[in-house]
Design an enzyme around this catalytic site. Structure first.
Site, PDB file in Angstrom:
ATOM      1  N   HIS A 129      -5.953   6.194   0.974  1.00 22.36           N
ATOM      2  CA  HIS A 129      -6.169   7.338   1.953  1.00 22.36           C
ATOM      3  C   HIS A 129      -7.442   8.135   1.301  1.00 22.36           C
ATOM      4  O   HIS A 129      -7.584   9.228   1.842  1.00 22.36           O
ATOM      5  CB  HIS A 129      -4.985   8.330   1.599  1.00 22.36           C
ATOM      6  CG  HIS A 129      -4.028   7.802   2.476  1.00 22.36           C
ATOM      7  ND1 HIS A 129      -3.685   7.730   4.035  1.00 22.36           N
ATOM      8  CD2 HIS A 129      -2.507   7.484   2.163  1.00 22.36           C
ATOM      9  CE1 HIS A 129      -2.504   7.067   4.289  1.00 22.36           C
ATOM     10  NE2 HIS A 129      -1.959   6.935   3.189  1.00 22.36           N
ATOM     11  N   HIS A 142       2.401   9.715  -2.435  1.00 25.52           N
ATOM     12  CA  HIS A 142       2.852   8.388  -2.504  1.00 25.52           C
ATOM     13  C   HIS A 142       1.829   7.042  -3.157  1.00 25.52           C
ATOM     14  O   HIS A 142       2.036   6.379  -3.300  1.00 25.52           O
ATOM     15  CB  HIS A 142       3.149   8.092  -0.952  1.00 25.52           C
ATOM     16  CG  HIS A 142       2.206   7.767   0.027  1.00 25.52           C
ATOM     17  ND1 HIS A 142       1.434   8.824   0.469  1.00 25.52           N
ATOM     18  CD2 HIS A 142       1.583   6.540   0.410  1.00 25.52           C
ATOM     19  CE1 HIS A 142       0.692   8.176   1.357  1.00 25.52           C
ATOM     20  NE2 HIS A 142       0.677   6.760   1.270  1.00 25.52           N
ATOM     21  N   LYS A 199       6.136   5.180  -1.234  1.00 25.56           N
ATOM     22  CA  LYS A 199       6.824   6.221  -0.484  1.00 25.56           C
ATOM     23  C   LYS A 199       8.356   6.118  -0.914  1.00 25.56           C
ATOM     24  O   LYS A 199       9.230   6.902  -0.511  1.00 25.56           O
ATOM     25  CB  LYS A 199       6.942   5.795   1.076  1.00 25.56           C
ATOM     26  CG  LYS A 199       5.456   6.078   1.695  1.00 25.56           C
ATOM     27  CD  LYS A 199       5.338   5.716   3.061  1.00 25.56           C
ATOM     28  CE  LYS A 199       4.163   6.187   3.791  1.00 25.56           C
ATOM     29  NZ  LYS A 199       4.322   5.687   5.181  1.00 25.56           N
ATOM     30  N   HIS A 238       1.017  -1.343   0.130  1.00 20.44           N
ATOM     31  CA  HIS A 238       0.130  -0.193  -0.095  1.00 20.44           C
ATOM     32  C   HIS A 238       0.882   1.492  -0.038  1.00 20.44           C
ATOM     33  O   HIS A 238       0.499   2.243  -0.457  1.00 20.44           O
ATOM     34  CB  HIS A 238      -0.907  -0.074   1.064  1.00 20.44           C
ATOM     35  CG  HIS A 238      -0.252   0.202   2.445  1.00 20.44           C
ATOM     36  ND1 HIS A 238       0.048  -0.953   3.319  1.00 20.44           N
ATOM     37  CD2 HIS A 238      -0.078   1.311   3.433  1.00 20.44           C
ATOM     38  CE1 HIS A 238       0.547  -0.594   4.472  1.00 20.44           C
ATOM     39  NE2 HIS A 238       0.386   0.673   4.624  1.00 20.44           N
ATOM     40  N   ASP A 294      -4.486   0.297   8.054  1.00 22.39           N
ATOM     41  CA  ASP A 294      -3.117   1.121   8.246  1.00 22.39           C
ATOM     42  C   ASP A 294      -3.495   2.449   9.307  1.00 22.39           C
ATOM     43  O   ASP A 294      -2.508   2.543   9.872  1.00 22.39           O
ATOM     44  CB  ASP A 294      -3.191   2.090   6.622  1.00 22.39           C
ATOM     45  CG  ASP A 294      -1.943   2.772   6.588  1.00 22.39           C
ATOM     46  OD1 ASP A 294      -0.876   2.308   6.933  1.00 22.39           O
ATOM     47  OD2 ASP A 294      -1.881   3.985   5.745  1.00 22.39           O
TER      48      ASP A 294
HETATM   49  P1  C2E Z   1       1.273   6.605   8.401  1.00 23.91           P
HETATM   50  O1  C2E Z   1       2.250   7.014   9.458  1.00 23.91           O
HETATM   51  O2  C2E Z   1       1.268   5.404   7.823  1.00 23.91           O
HETATM   52  O3  C2E Z   1      -0.128   6.984   8.814  1.00 23.91           O
HETATM   53  C1  C2E Z   1      -1.233   6.806   8.084  1.00 23.91           C
HETATM   54  C2  C2E Z   1      -2.618   7.500   8.275  1.00 23.91           C
HETATM   55  O4  C2E Z   1      -2.826   7.335   9.649  1.00 23.91           O
HETATM   56  C3  C2E Z   1      -2.762   8.906   8.316  1.00 23.91           C
HETATM   57  O5  C2E Z   1      -2.542   9.289   6.837  1.00 23.91           O
HETATM   58  C4  C2E Z   1      -3.503   9.388   9.015  1.00 23.91           C
HETATM   59  O6  C2E Z   1      -5.017   9.039   8.475  1.00 23.91           O
HETATM   60  C5  C2E Z   1      -3.509   8.324  10.390  1.00 23.91           C
HETATM   61  N1  C2E Z   1      -2.761   8.791  11.538  1.00 23.91           N
HETATM   62  C6  C2E Z   1      -1.437   8.811  11.505  1.00 23.91           C
HETATM   63  N2  C2E Z   1      -1.152   9.567  12.717  1.00 23.91           N
HETATM   64  C7  C2E Z   1      -2.315  10.262  13.138  1.00 23.91           C
HETATM   65  C8  C2E Z   1      -2.747  11.195  14.297  1.00 23.91           C
HETATM   66  O7  C2E Z   1      -1.696  11.498  14.962  1.00 23.91           O
HETATM   67  N3  C2E Z   1      -3.929  11.321  14.239  1.00 23.91           N
HETATM   68  C9  C2E Z   1      -4.780  11.046  13.433  1.00 23.91           C
HETATM   69  N4  C2E Z   1      -6.185  11.595  13.676  1.00 23.91           N
HETATM   70  N5  C2E Z   1      -4.569  10.188  12.590  1.00 23.91           N
HETATM   71  C10 C2E Z   1      -3.477   9.766  12.216  1.00 23.91           C
HETATM   72  P2  C2E Z   1      -2.155  10.651   6.362  1.00 23.91           P
HETATM   73  O8  C2E Z   1      -2.400  11.655   7.351  1.00 23.91           O
HETATM   74  O9  C2E Z   1      -2.439  10.952   4.930  1.00 23.91           O
HETATM   75  O10 C2E Z   1      -0.453  10.395   6.270  1.00 23.91           O
HETATM   76  C11 C2E Z   1      -0.153   9.499   5.609  1.00 23.91           C
HETATM   77  C12 C2E Z   1       1.266   9.422   5.397  1.00 23.91           C
HETATM   78  O11 C2E Z   1       1.969  10.607   5.686  1.00 23.91           O
HETATM   79  C13 C2E Z   1       1.813   8.852   7.066  1.00 23.91           C
HETATM   80  O12 C2E Z   1       1.672   7.387   6.900  1.00 23.91           O
HETATM   81  C14 C2E Z   1       3.176   9.286   6.985  1.00 23.91           C
HETATM   82  O13 C2E Z   1       4.298   8.589   6.519  1.00 23.91           O
HETATM   83  C15 C2E Z   1       2.930  10.772   6.565  1.00 23.91           C
HETATM   84  N6  C2E Z   1       2.767  11.701   7.497  1.00 23.91           N
HETATM   85  C16 C2E Z   1       1.507  12.290   7.952  1.00 23.91           C
HETATM   86  N7  C2E Z   1       1.639  13.321   8.733  1.00 23.91           N
HETATM   87  C17 C2E Z   1       2.879  13.480   8.961  1.00 23.91           C
HETATM   88  C18 C2E Z   1       3.649  14.407   9.855  1.00 23.91           C
HETATM   89  O14 C2E Z   1       3.205  15.136  10.600  1.00 23.91           O
HETATM   90  N8  C2E Z   1       5.012  14.262  10.086  1.00 23.91           N
HETATM   91  C19 C2E Z   1       5.699  13.383   8.826  1.00 23.91           C
HETATM   92  N9  C2E Z   1       7.077  13.456   9.160  1.00 23.91           N
HETATM   93  N10 C2E Z   1       4.951  12.433   8.194  1.00 23.91           N
HETATM   94  C20 C2E Z   1       3.607  12.532   8.235  1.00 23.91           C
HETATM   95 FE    FE Z   2      -0.293   5.363   2.759  1.00 23.21          FE
HETATM   96 FE    FE Z   3       0.907   2.674   6.009  1.00 22.31          FE
END
Ligand code: C2E
Ligand code: FE
Ligand code: FE
Ligand code: SIN
Ligand code: SIN
Length: 405
Positions: free
Chosen positions: A300, A273, A248, A244, A328
């Site tokens: 997403h 991604h 990245k 998925h 996820d």
């Molecule tokens: P991921 O870390 O695998 O997170 C997948 C999804 O989990 C996120 O999609 C979001 O829907 C949910 N999620 C993760 N952390 C939180 C949280 O603290 N609160 C809530 N309510 N939901 C959360 P999203 O947001 O589309 O992010 C996709 C990917 O983008 C993430 O995959 C991560 O790799 C990156 N990412 C997102 N936010 C950040 C960030 O603040 N900093 C960094 N370095 N990367 C981020």
């Molecule tokens: Fe993703």
């Molecule tokens: Fe993931």
């Protein structure tokens, strides 16, 4: 009799070729061989390298005494060297069948000997034995089929010449089916291994562990099964979910590994991604990779149309995308990420519930929450360990010569 037997054989051959699971196939081969020869018991040994691996055994006597499950626990797989001293080894080396009316009367000066250890241990009396080499199309030995105690009513009798003839034909069909099943297993495991390694390569940069993809795969499969999808569709989702986040690979380190919150510009790059992943998987003809592409592109999206990249709404989102989305996010919330610590279980569940109907499909969330015990078992089994986070840095310390082996 002979004609009926060979007709029967033809049908069995067709049935065998449709079974791709090796254990199921071996069990079916034994069952049929027992039927063809009225044998009380039987075993299959497979040749692996210079060893014979005892794979499967069936015994009407033991099944009656202990049931199938317990019998299988007692007769676990074991390996032995291929030597002329054992009966199975002798047959494997000579490629000739042995039809022994009574193993107790094998003369001392014979090359092979009957080993009575198991009989003594489990109170069984082996008398007649028919042991057939399983030869593939190239006449190479791939295993040995061993049948024990042909029964006539309750009486143990020797196996007949006809038994030997029919079992010999049968065993070459069986050999071909076994070889195909092994090839299928090998391809399946190579496929999984490749997916896993490629996905892990993307994740190492992300400083997530390979366990993330394993957990998401298993969570997705559990959701699919409990939603009532077929076993085949559930497995397809299992195999397609590890990729998925393969997209990245195309996201710069500075964004992917940023310890803090992303700016709107960085966020827009990050969201790519999904599209990059789908591009990597474009134009495939394999069903499982097509599903992987759909999952990469749609994991997403959100039910209310505020997700990305296509802003799909409700049932416009493919079911595998909706399932992996939940798996996820659950994993992201309950694990450590470079930008966050794990949340408490209460907080995880409350965030998921906030997304009910707007982010997540209500039915899927419902099924997920009622499967939480199963989910937690997987979470424990593939939990992240500190050392997993350092694997990427490890290449500076390893002995490169190890990689040559
Ligand atoms: P991921 O870390 O695998 O997170 C997948 C999804 O989990 C996120 O999609 C979001 O829907 C949910 N999620 C993760 N952390 C939180 C949280 O603290 N609160 C809530 N309510 N939901 C959360 P999203 O947001 O589309 O992010 C996709 C990917 O983008 C993430 O995959 C991560 O790799 C990156 N990412 C997102 N936010 C950040 C960030 O603040 N900093 C960094 N370095 N990367 C981020
Ligand atoms: Fe993703
Ligand atoms: Fe993931
Ligand atoms: C399988 O389920 O076919 C085996 C996958 C693996 O190698 O782990
Ligand atoms: C499966 O559940 O189909 C395979 C499990 C694994 O390879 O981890």
């Amino acid at each position: 009799m002979l004609t009926d037997g060979f007709k029967e054989l033809l049908n069995i051959g067709i049935a065998l070729s449709s079974v791709h699971d090796l254990d199921k196939l071996l069990d079916m081969i034994l069952t049929e061989a027992q039927k063809l020869t009225s044998a009380d018991s039987g075993s299959i040994y497979l040749v692996e390298g210079d060893k014979l691996i005892f794979k499967t055994s069936r015994s009407n006597t033991y099944f009656k005494r202990w049931g199938e499950k317990k019998t299988r626990e007692i007769f676990k797989s074991f390996e032995m060297p291929i030597t002329k001293q054992s009966i199975a080894g002798y047959v494997a080396l000579t490629c000739q069948p042995l039809n022994i009316p009574d193993v107790q009367t094998i003369p001392q000066d014979f090359e092979f000997h009957y080993n009575p250890t198991l009989d003594k241990k489990y109170d069984y009396k082996t008398v007649s034995m028919l042991v057939i080499p399983m030869l593939n199309r190239d006449e190479k030995i791939i295993g040995v089929l061993q049948l024990i105690n042909s029964l006539s009513g309750n009486k143990i009798v020797p196996f007949t010449d006809e038994h030997q003839k029919i079992t010999t034909s049968f065993s070459s069909q069986a050999a071909v089916a076994i070889q195909n099943a092994k090839l299928t297993e090998d391809l399946k495991s190579a496929h999984f291994d490749t997916i896993f390694r490629l996905s892990a390569a993307a994740e190492y940069r992300d400083k997530e562990t390979g366990n993330h993809i394993k957990r998401v795969s298993h969570y997705s499969k559990i959701i699919a099964e409990n939603l009532g999808l077929s076993q085949q569709d559930s497995e397809l989702i299992f195999w397609s979910s590890p990729m998925h986040d393969i997209g990245k690979l195309g996201i710069p380190d500075a964004i992917l590994q940023k310890p803090g919150k992303l700016t709107p510009e960085e966020r827009a790059v990050m969201e790519q991604h999904t599209v990059i992943g789908a591009m990597v998987l474009k134009d495939t003809t394999a069903d499982v990779l097509k599903k992987s592409r759909i999952v990469a592109l749609t994991h997403h999206e959100k039910m209310d149309g505020t997700g990305y990249p296509l802003k799909l709404k409700g049932n416009e989102i493919p079911i595998e995308g909706k399932i992996v989305a939940l798996a996820d996010v659950y994993d992201a919330l309950s694990s450590k990420r470079c930008y966050k610590e794990p949340f408490s279980d209460e907080k995880v569940i409350s965030i998921l519930k906030e997304g009910n109907g707007n982010h997540f499909d209500e039915k899927i969330l419902d099924v997920f929450l009622s499967s939480i015990n199963e989910i937690n078992t997987i979470r424990e089994k593939y939990s992240d360990k500190e050392e997993d986070f350092d694997k990427f840095a490890d290449f500076k310390n390893i002995n490169i010569l190890e990689l040559l082996k």
